[in-house]
Design a protein around this motif. Sequence first.
Motif, mmCIF file in Angstrom:
data_model
loop_
_atom_site.group_PDB
_atom_site.id
_atom_site.type_symbol
_atom_site.label_atom_id
_atom_site.label_comp_id
_atom_site.label_asym_id
_atom_site.label_seq_id
_atom_site.Cartn_x
_atom_site.Cartn_y
_atom_site.Cartn_z
ATOM 1 N N SER A 216 31.661 52.007 46.560
ATOM 2 C CA SER A 216 32.293 50.706 46.353
ATOM 3 C C SER A 216 33.794 50.903 46.232
ATOM 4 C CB SER A 216 31.747 50.011 45.096
ATOM 5 O OG SER A 216 32.113 50.716 43.931
ATOM 6 N N ARG A 217 34.515 49.871 46.627
ATOM 7 C CA ARG A 217 35.979 49.931 46.592
ATOM 8 C C ARG A 217 36.534 48.611 46.073
ATOM 9 N NH1 ARG A 217 35.214 54.476 46.972
ATOM 10 N NH2 ARG A 217 36.008 56.032 48.441
ATOM 11 N N ASP A 218 37.677 48.695 45.418
ATOM 12 C CA ASP A 218 38.391 47.496 44.991
ATOM 13 C C ASP A 218 39.279 47.065 46.166
ATOM 14 O OD1 ASP A 218 39.738 45.480 43.659
ATOM 15 O OD2 ASP A 218 39.841 46.607 41.788
ATOM 16 N N PHE A 219 38.651 46.500 47.189
ATOM 17 C CA PHE A 219 39.368 46.116 48.406
ATOM 18 C C PHE A 219 40.401 45.042 48.076
ATOM 19 C CE2 PHE A 219 35.232 47.589 50.106
ATOM 20 C CZ PHE A 219 35.688 48.580 50.968
ATOM 21 N N THR A 220 41.656 45.299 48.469
ATOM 22 C CA THR A 220 42.771 44.421 48.120
ATOM 23 C C THR A 220 43.422 43.887 49.387
ATOM 24 O OG1 THR A 220 43.175 45.852 46.203
ATOM 25 C CG2 THR A 220 44.890 44.236 46.761
ATOM 26 N N TYR A 221 43.423 42.567 49.545
ATOM 27 C CA TYR A 221 44.004 41.954 50.736
ATOM 28 C C TYR A 221 45.525 42.085 50.688
ATOM 29 C CZ TYR A 221 44.669 38.694 54.586
ATOM 30 O OH TYR A 221 45.018 38.131 55.790
ATOM 31 N N ILE A 222 46.118 42.317 51.833
ATOM 32 C CA ILE A 222 47.537 42.632 51.916
ATOM 33 C C ILE A 222 48.423 41.568 51.268
ATOM 34 C CG2 ILE A 222 47.650 41.679 54.265
ATOM 35 C CD1 ILE A 222 49.795 44.570 52.778
ATOM 36 N N ASP A 223 48.101 40.286 51.437
ATOM 37 C CA ASP A 223 48.938 39.235 50.847
ATOM 38 C C ASP A 223 48.930 39.304 49.322
ATOM 39 O OD1 ASP A 223 49.334 38.457 53.444
ATOM 40 O OD2 ASP A 223 48.408 36.486 53.248
ATOM 41 N N ASP A 224 47.761 39.621 48.745
ATOM 42 C CA ASP A 224 47.685 39.766 47.293
ATOM 43 C C ASP A 224 48.509 40.959 46.831
ATOM 44 O OD1 ASP A 224 46.036 37.558 46.815
ATOM 45 O OD2 ASP A 224 44.203 38.714 47.133
ATOM 46 N N LEU A 225 48.422 42.054 47.552
ATOM 47 C CA LEU A 225 49.205 43.238 47.194
ATOM 48 C C LEU A 225 50.689 42.922 47.185
ATOM 49 C CD1 LEU A 225 49.227 46.368 46.710
ATOM 50 C CD2 LEU A 225 49.768 46.525 49.124
ATOM 51 N N VAL A 226 51.175 42.270 48.240
ATOM 52 C CA VAL A 226 52.602 41.961 48.336
ATOM 53 C C VAL A 226 53.022 41.010 47.216
ATOM 54 C CG1 VAL A 226 54.342 40.826 49.776
ATOM 55 C CG2 VAL A 226 52.760 42.470 50.796
#
Length: 333
Positions: A216-226
């Motif tokens: 499992s991974r804490d998948f982070t969408y690019i817009d949220d990261l930025v």
Amino acid sequence: MRTALVTGSAGFIGYHLAARLLAAGWQVVGLDCLSPYYDVTMKERRHAMLAESPGFTPVIGKLEDPGRLMELFARHRPDAVIHLAAQAGVRHSIDAPRDYLEANLIGTFELLEAARAHPPAHLLMASTSSVYGANTEMPFEERQKADTPMSFYAATKKAGEAMGHSYAHLYALPITMFRFFTVYGPWGRPDMALFKFTKAMLADEPIEVYNHGRMSRDFTYIDDLVTGITGLIEAVPGDAPVGSQDSLSPVAPFRVVNIGASQPTPLMDYIAALEEALGQPAQKILKEMQAGDVPATWADTSLLTALTGYRAEVDVRTGVARFVDWYRAYYGA
């Protein structure tokens, strides 16, 4: 008008961050060496899109070249520096560790020396969830020990954190390290799982699923990261901690902050979201765990929320669908 220096500006995250800063009215100086680690044409296209803004100044060169960063700091006197440039990839660090030594350690040293000579108001440096290594206590929280790296890539990023702390202490440089958690989205890196899975499935080829899918991974969408990064620009480390969970150093203007979705997703659910977006099932080849990998990641983002009000907004199904839409448009697939 404020100026930001973004290293790695032709990279996946650097491109999206630079675009967000330009849209917010910043002048952005973008440094990238256009490394051939993956498709250079994609990196050139990212830079070309940024260059459509008159506020963007592209610079091509390596971090580790002596004097290059010093000259950039002296010429542009950036108010904020966001250091994203690095040799990425867990697997590649097993085969080519010297690439990581040069970019991630020597390059970071050159950056810190330039910041010491020409201090910005805030220096933000990218780390990675990989520094948590063999830790098993979930979710990962910034004050946990991170002393068991599982790859040389993770070791170099943890060393970068230690280097940053020493410069923050010795020279009163305000430094924030942020740890990313499996970032994905449009213009993503071709060596990442979502990109490789999409390419294979559209070609009716099987995908390789490691640890038999028990990951499992804490998948982070690019817009949220930025959003997390830009919020932290204003959260300059000072003398007073923000609540009991703050990782603020007791001897330096330095802190470590997780940026993630704070929502671990099983790998098989991630693949299911891709199958739904593509409208076809995946042919799966189940394999053993790869060297240097970990079974799970999960970010505690309460510190980031306390500092910036951050909340991840894009769920995995939505984010994967957006990536597929971009992939089809980019490759005409």
